[in-house]
Design a protein around this motif. Structure first.
Motif, PDB file in Angstrom:
ATOM      1  N   GLY A 256       0.830  -1.194   0.000  1.00 62.63           N
ATOM      2  CA  GLY A 256       0.000   0.000   0.000  1.00 62.63           C
ATOM      3  C   GLY A 256       0.865   1.245   0.000  1.00 62.63           C
ATOM      4  O   GLY A 256       1.690   1.429   0.894  1.00 62.63           O
ATOM      5  N   ILE A 257       0.707   2.085  -1.008  1.00 64.73           N
ATOM      6  CA  ILE A 257       1.416   3.374  -1.066  1.00 64.73           C
ATOM      7  C   ILE A 257       0.383   4.450  -0.768  1.00 64.73           C
ATOM      8  O   ILE A 257      -0.577   4.637  -1.517  1.00 64.73           O
ATOM      9  N   VAL A 258       0.570   5.130   0.341  1.00 66.59           N
ATOM     10  CA  VAL A 258      -0.477   5.981   0.910  1.00 66.59           C
ATOM     11  C   VAL A 258       0.001   7.421   0.999  1.00 66.59           C
ATOM     12  O   VAL A 258       1.133   7.693   1.413  1.00 66.59           O
ATOM     13  N   ALA A 259      -0.866   8.335   0.634  1.00 63.35           N
ATOM     14  CA  ALA A 259      -0.582   9.770   0.762  1.00 63.35           C
ATOM     15  C   ALA A 259      -1.757  10.444   1.460  1.00 63.35           C
ATOM     16  O   ALA A 259      -2.876   9.925   1.455  1.00 63.35           O
ATOM     17  N   ARG A 260      -1.494  11.576   2.049  1.00 58.48           N
ATOM     18  CA  ARG A 260      -2.558  12.327   2.723  1.00 58.48           C
ATOM     19  C   ARG A 260      -3.554  12.860   1.706  1.00 58.48           C
ATOM     20  O   ARG A 260      -4.752  12.931   1.984  1.00 58.48           O
TER      21      ARG A 260
ATOM     22  N   ALA B  51      -6.578  -8.495  -3.058  1.00 60.99           N
ATOM     23  CA  ALA B  51      -5.748  -8.608  -4.252  1.00 60.99           C
ATOM     24  C   ALA B  51      -4.290  -8.274  -3.951  1.00 60.99           C
ATOM     25  O   ALA B  51      -4.001  -7.238  -3.346  1.00 60.99           O
ATOM     26  N   PRO B  52      -3.335  -9.131  -4.364  1.00 65.39           N
ATOM     27  CA  PRO B  52      -1.915  -8.812  -4.179  1.00 65.39           C
ATOM     28  C   PRO B  52      -1.470  -7.741  -5.160  1.00 65.39           C
ATOM     29  O   PRO B  52      -2.177  -7.408  -6.115  1.00 65.39           O
ATOM     30  N   GLY B  53      -0.278  -7.196  -4.920  1.00 73.08           N
ATOM     31  CA  GLY B  53       0.264  -6.193  -5.825  1.00 73.08           C
ATOM     32  C   GLY B  53       0.342  -4.825  -5.183  1.00 73.08           C
ATOM     33  O   GLY B  53       0.252  -4.674  -3.959  1.00 73.08           O
ATOM     34  N   VAL B  54       0.514  -3.801  -6.014  1.00 73.77           N
ATOM     35  CA  VAL B  54       0.698  -2.423  -5.554  1.00 73.77           C
ATOM     36  C   VAL B  54      -0.646  -1.701  -5.547  1.00 73.77           C
ATOM     37  O   VAL B  54      -1.384  -1.730  -6.536  1.00 73.77           O
ATOM     38  N   HIS B  55      -0.951  -1.043  -4.440  1.00 71.58           N
ATOM     39  CA  HIS B  55      -2.208  -0.307  -4.277  1.00 71.58           C
ATOM     40  C   HIS B  55      -1.895   1.149  -3.931  1.00 71.58           C
ATOM     41  O   HIS B  55      -1.091   1.415  -3.037  1.00 71.58           O
ATOM     42  N   LEU B  56      -2.559   2.080  -4.601  1.00 71.99           N
ATOM     43  CA  LEU B  56      -2.393   3.503  -4.322  1.00 71.99           C
ATOM     44  C   LEU B  56      -3.676   4.034  -3.685  1.00 71.99           C
ATOM     45  O   LEU B  56      -4.768   3.827  -4.212  1.00 71.99           O
ATOM     46  N   LEU B  57      -3.532   4.747  -2.590  1.00 74.20           N
ATOM     47  CA  LEU B  57      -4.709   5.218  -1.875  1.00 74.20           C
ATOM     48  C   LEU B  57      -4.350   6.389  -0.969  1.00 74.20           C
ATOM     49  O   LEU B  57      -3.179   6.758  -0.834  1.00 74.20           O
TER      50      LEU B  57
END
Length: 560
Positions: free
Chosen positions: A335-339, A449-455
Motif C-alpha cells: 500500500g502506497i499511501v498519501a494524505r 488482491a496482491p500487488g501495488v495499491h495507491l490510496l
C-alpha cells in the motif's frame, strides 16, 4: 476459519446486548464483529425473522465484514438474517419507504454524486467560498430541521450562496448526502416507524463508532438503543471534517453500554511497525499495543524513514522499492499511501516509468459491486446502439441498470465508472478491452488482491497491507495546512497513525524537501513535525533498508 483470541471469544459470548468494544487497528476487530453476529444468532438473542443490522462507513468496509461473515454463517443465514449497509444507504431506505410521514415525496432524486460541489463549480466559486458554502449546508442539516427550518437557518446574513443552492435543490426535487440522514432522523422521530425498525432489527452493530456524527448516533439509538454493539478506537477518529465528534460520541456510548471489552494486543503488525504506531499514541490518545507473537516476524519487521531532495526523486525511489517487494513477495500487498491525491501523483509517475501495474483505490470501477455491474454491461454491449445514441452517457446509465440502484454510495461508484467507460469509448477503446481492464469483481476484491495499491489515508482506513509506504510527510501536507486548532491537529496525527497501522511486515515514511505545485513551480517544504515523534521508534534509513532487503529471509516473509 481461525481460532478466536480470548478477547474475540469474549465478544462473541458476551451476554450484554449493549456492548462497547475498544479495538485499536490490527487487533482483530472485524473478526470479532463477525463472531459477535454469529453468537447473537446462534444463541437466539436475535430470533427469526428478526435481523442483525450492521452499519459501516463505506462499501469497502461492507465488503470486508461480509467476507469475514462468510466464514461463520451459511450464505442463506447471511442473506436472510443480516443486513449490512452504510449510513447513507440506511437513510435512503428509510426515505424511500417512509417519506410520507414527513410529507415529502419518496420519488425525490436520491444523490449519486457531489451535487452541491457541482453547483459551486458551476457558479465559479473559488476554493474558500465553495468550502464555506458546503460547510454551511452540512452544519444546517446535521440537526433534525425540516426543509422550512433549514431555509430559515440559511436566511441569516452571510449565507446567501448556500440558501440559493438549497432552494435550487428543492426546485429540482432532489436530495443531497447531507439531506439523507437529516430526513432519516425526522422520519424516525415518528414512533410508529421507529417501532417498526426496532421490531425488524433485534440488534445493531456499529463499526468504527469514532466516525459517528451526533446525528448518526441519534439514528442508531432510535433503532437500537441498549441493543447495540459499538466497536472502534478513538485514535482512528479522522472524520471531524464531516461532522464526527469522537470524544463526544465516546462519552455518550460509554454511558449507554453496560459492558466494555478492550483489545491491546496486535495480531496484524510486526514489532517494528508497532513501534512506529505506538510513537504516535501520546498525540492520538491511542492504546499502546503489544505484538501478539513477536518472534514470528522475520527480522522483527521493518521501519524506515527517508528524506529526498525532490518529490520526483521520491516517486522514483518508492517505485523501485515497490518493484523489489513485488519481485521477492509477489503474493503480498503493498500500500502506497498519501494524505492527498495530489501529493501521490509523483509516485504514480514513478510506477508508470518502471512498468509496474497498480490498483488505484479512488477508481470507482474497482469497487466490487460496481465492477460486477460494469462487466455485465460490457459483456452484452450494444456498440451500434451506443454509436447511434444522442446522449451516450444516458445510454450507458440505462444499459448498466443505474436507476435500479438505490444505495447512494453504490450509485456514486457506478456513475464514476460510467464516466470512466464513457471517456475510454470516446477515445476509441472497445467494450471488450474496457472489460478486460476491470481487474476487480466477482470473487476478488480490493481487500485481498496482491500487488501495488495507491490510496489516501481516509480511503484505506479499515484495510491492511503487508507493506505500507507513506509519502509526503512534509509540514502542510501531514499535518494538512488547514489544521489550525488543537482538535484539528490531533486529527491529523490520527490520520498518520491510521496510515501507519495498515502495515503488517514493514512501514516506510518518506518526505521531500522540494515539492512542485500544481502549476509546476518548485516549493520548499519543511519536514512534518510528526517525524520527530516517529524518530523515537528508531526507524532505519535508506541504506539500512537496502541492507535489510539483502539479508531478509524472503521465503519466511512470504509465508508470514
Amino acid at each position: 476459519m481461525i481460532t478466536p483470541t480470548p478477547s474475540q471469544a469474549a465478544i462473541r459470548d458476551a451476554a450484554a446486548r449493549d456492548l462497547l468494544v475498544i479495538a485499536p487497528a490490527g487487533c482483530g476487530k472485524t473478526e470479532a464483529l463477525a463472531l459477535r453476529i454469529q453468537g447473537l444468532l446462534q444463541r437466539g438473542d436475535v430470533r427469526a425473522p428478526q435481523k442483525v443490522l450492521v452499519t459501516t462507513f463505506s462499501n469497502r468496509a461492507r465488503d470486508n465484514i461480509r467476507e469475514r461473515l462468510g466464514d461463520y454463517l451459511s450464505s442463506t443465514t447471511l442473506r436472510e438474517r443480516v443486513s449490512i449497509t452504510n449510513f447513507h444507504g440506511l437513510a435512503a431506505r428509510l426515505f424511500r419507504a417512509h417519506a410520507n410521514v414527513i410529507e415529502l415525496d419518496p420519488a425525490m432524486i436520491i444523490p449519486d454524486g457531489d451535487w452541491v460541489g457541482a453547483q459551486c463549480r458551476a457558479q465559479a466559486f473559488d476554493f474558500n467560498t465553495s468550502a464555506a458554502v458546503q460547510k454551511t449546508l452540512r452544519v444546517a442539516k446535521q440537526e433534525p430541521r425540516t426543509d422550512e427550518e433549514v431555509d430559515a437557518y440559511l436566511s441569516a446574513p452571510g449565507r446567501e450562496a448556500a440558501l440559493a443552492i438549497e432552494r435550487l435543490r428543492l426546485t429540482e426535487g432532489r436530495l443531497t448526502y447531507d439531506d439523507l440522514p437529516r430526513l432519516a432522523e425526522l422520519i424516525l422521530a415518528n414512533d410508529a416507524v421507529a417501532d417498526l425498525y426496532r421490531a425488524h432489527f433485534g440488534s445493531v452493530i456499529v463499526d468504527e463508532f469514532q466516525d459517528l456524527t451526533p446525528q448518526q448516533l441519534r439514528i442508531v439509538n432510535r433503532i437500537g438503543y441498549k441493543q447495540t454493539t459499538f466497536a472502534g478506537d478513538l485514535a482512528q477518529g479522522i472524520y471531524g471534517f464531516a461532522g464526527a465528534k469522537p470524544v463526544e460520541i465516546y462519552a455518550a456510548i460509554r454511558s449507554e453500554c453496560t459492558e466494555v471489552i478492550k483489545f491491546s494486543e496486535s495480531h496484524r503488525s510486526s514489532p517494528a511497525v508497532l513501534a512506529m504506531v505506538n510513537a504516535m499514541a501520546p498525540l492520538t490518545a491511542g492504546t499502546v499495543l503489544t505484538c501478539a507473537a513477536p518472534s514470528t516476524w522475520p527480522g522483527g519487521g521493518l521501519a524506515v524513514s527517508v528524506a529526498h531532495q525532490t518529490a520526483v526523486a521520491e516517486g522514483e525511489w518508492v517505485a523501485k522499492v515497490a518493484q523489489t517487494l513485488v519481485a521477492h513477495v509477489p503474493g503480498q500487498r503493498i500500500g502506497i499511501v498519501a494524505r492527498t491525491l495530489g501529493r501521490r501523483r509523483f509516485v504514480e509517475a514513478g510506477l508508470a516509468a518502471e512498468g509496474l501495474s497498480f490498483f488505484r483505490w479512488d477508481d470507482g470501477v474497482l469497487d466490487t459491486d460496481t465492477a460486477s455491474a460494469m462487466k455485465s454491461m460490457l459483456a452484452r454491449f450494444d456498440t451500434r446502439g451506443h454509436e447511434a445514441a444522442p446522449d451516450k452517457l444516458v445510454f450507458l446509465r440505462e444499459a448498466s441498470g443505474f436507476d435500479s440502484i438505490s444505495e447512494p454510495s453504490g450509485r456514486e461508484s457506478l456513475l464514476d465508472a460510467l464516466h470512466w467507460c464513457h471517456d475510454l469509448l470516446r477515445a476509441g477503446t472497445s467494450a471488450a478491452e474496457i472489460r478486460s481492464r476491470i481487474q476487480i469483481g466477482d470473487a476478488t476484491t480490493l481487500i485481498s488482491a496482491p500487488g501495488v495499491h495507491l490510496l489516501t489515508g481516509h480511503v484505506g482506513k479499515g484495510q491492511q497491507f503487508d507493506w505500507v509506504v507513506v509519502v509526503g510527510l512534509e509540514d502542510g501536507v501531514v499535518p494538512d495546512f488547514r489544521a489550525t486548532t488543537a482538535e484539528e491537529k490531533t486529527e491529523e496525527a490520527r490520520v498518520l497513525s491510521v496510515m501507519l497501522s495498515r502495515a503488517r511486515h514493514g512501514v516506510i515514511v518518506s518526505r521531500a524537501a522540494s515539492v512542485p505545485t500544481n502549476a509546476g513551480s518548485p516549493m520548499n517544504r519543511a519536514a512534518s513535525p510528526f517525524l520527530t515523534r516517529l524518530a523515537s521508534a528508531k526507524p532505519t534509513d535508506a541504506h539500512g533498508l537496502v541492507e535489510w532487503f539483502k539479508s531478509a529471509d524472503w521465503a519466511a516473509i512470504a509465508a508470514r
